[in-house]
Design a protein around this motif. Structure first.
Motif, short mmCIF file in Angstrom:
data_model
loop_
_atom_site.label_atom_id
_atom_site.label_comp_id
_atom_site.label_asym_id
_atom_site.label_seq_id
_atom_site.Cartn_x
_atom_site.Cartn_y
_atom_site.Cartn_z
N THR A 48 43.86 40.10 37.23
CA THR A 48 43.65 38.67 37.02
C THR A 48 42.82 38.07 38.15
OG1 THR A 48 45.75 38.50 35.84
CG2 THR A 48 44.79 36.46 36.68
N ARG B 17 39.18 39.23 37.81
CA ARG B 17 38.44 38.47 36.80
C ARG B 17 38.10 37.07 37.29
NH1 ARG B 17 41.84 41.37 33.05
NH2 ARG B 17 43.41 39.72 33.20
N GLU B 18 39.04 36.44 38.00
CA GLU B 18 38.78 35.10 38.54
C GLU B 18 37.60 35.12 39.52
OE1 GLU B 18 42.35 33.77 40.32
OE2 GLU B 18 43.40 33.41 38.42
#
Length: 265
Positions: free
Chosen positions: A85, A88-89
């Motif tokens: 996560t 991806r950020e």
């Protein structure tokens, strides 16, 4: 097949070997121009306790007051920021370099950060963004009511690279891989071509000699048509040999004689 036999095969098929080496050299040159240069930047993130953590009357050097709680806090930060996560950020925010986060090899409460990428500026920006997120994660871990101010963990950075350095092994690895694949394929093709050629020559040597065959269809050549106006061989032969007279016919076939006088016994 020993080493000398292999050298003889390569000498016989030197054209194949030369072509393979030229193709390998061309692929290596292409790799040098296409494979991007990799850059790398490092930093170390250290967790410490305040000097007053042992009491205001007995202050302690933060670097000598390293307990297991600091190591546990460092491992929590590393695990929280190593998720997909977070990766991806970072990509969504424009940070495209790869990174790795791990506990320091010294065994203390330190995190080693390594960022690699093809853009030197992006490598440094990604490294700095990770250090900023470390601070945010450390603050969120300590948002617990009742923690005394003297026990709040703070951080320091160490061994921060001022510039992203070139990773020398990227293009070298590509060249070694291409050279290994090219040499192996060249040897395979050379030995295969030599084996097929020798098998074909051996098959020709074992085939018995036969009548001349048409090279295109594999059949005996057709007889040439007679030239108009010229007699054929059979006619010439019959014309040259005179017709046998009656005596010759009688000698050849006794039964052809007429009935002769019969003697009565």
């Amino acid at each position: 097949m020993d080493f000398l036999d292999a050298l003889r095969v390569l000498a016989r098929r030197w054209i194949v070997v030369l072509l393979g080496l030229l193709l390998t050299a061309g692929a290596g040159f292409y790799a040098i121009t296409v494979v991007p240069t990799e850059y790398q930047a490092r930093a170390q993130y250290v967790l410490l306790l305040p000097s007053s953590s042992t009491g205001s009357n007995n202050p302690t050097n933060p670097y000598t007051n390293l307990n297991a709680g600091l190591i546990f806090a460092a491992s929590l930060i590393a695990s929280d920021l190593s998720t997909k996560t977070v990766a991806r950020e970072l990509v969504d925010e424009g940070f495209e370099s790869d990174f790795s986060i791990a506990l320091g090899t010294s065994g203390g409460p330190a995190l080693d950060v390594i960022v690699t990428g093809a853009d030197r500026d992006d490598v440094l920006e990604t490294r700095d963004e990770l250090l900023r997120r470390f601070d945010d994660e450390l603050g969120s871990l300590q948002r617990i009511p009742g923690i005394p101010q003297s026990q709040l963990i703070f951080s320091r950075t160490n061994a921060v690279d001022p510039v992203a350095e070139v990773v020398p092994g990227a293009k070298r690895k590509a060249l070694l891989l291409i050279a290994a694949i090219g040499l192996v394929l060249t040897l395979i093709v050379a030995f295969t071509v030599d084996g097929l050629a020798r098998r074909r020559s051996r098959r020709k040597a074992e085939t018995p000699a036969g009548p001349d065959l048409d090279e295109e269809h594999g059949t005996p050549p057709a007889a040439e048509p007679p030239v108009p106006g010229e007699p054929e061989l059979a006619e010439l032969a019959s014309a040259e040999s005179p017709a046998p007279d009656g005596r010759e016919l009688a000698e050849r076939d006794p039964g052809a004689r007429g009935p002769g006088p019969s003697r009565n016994r």
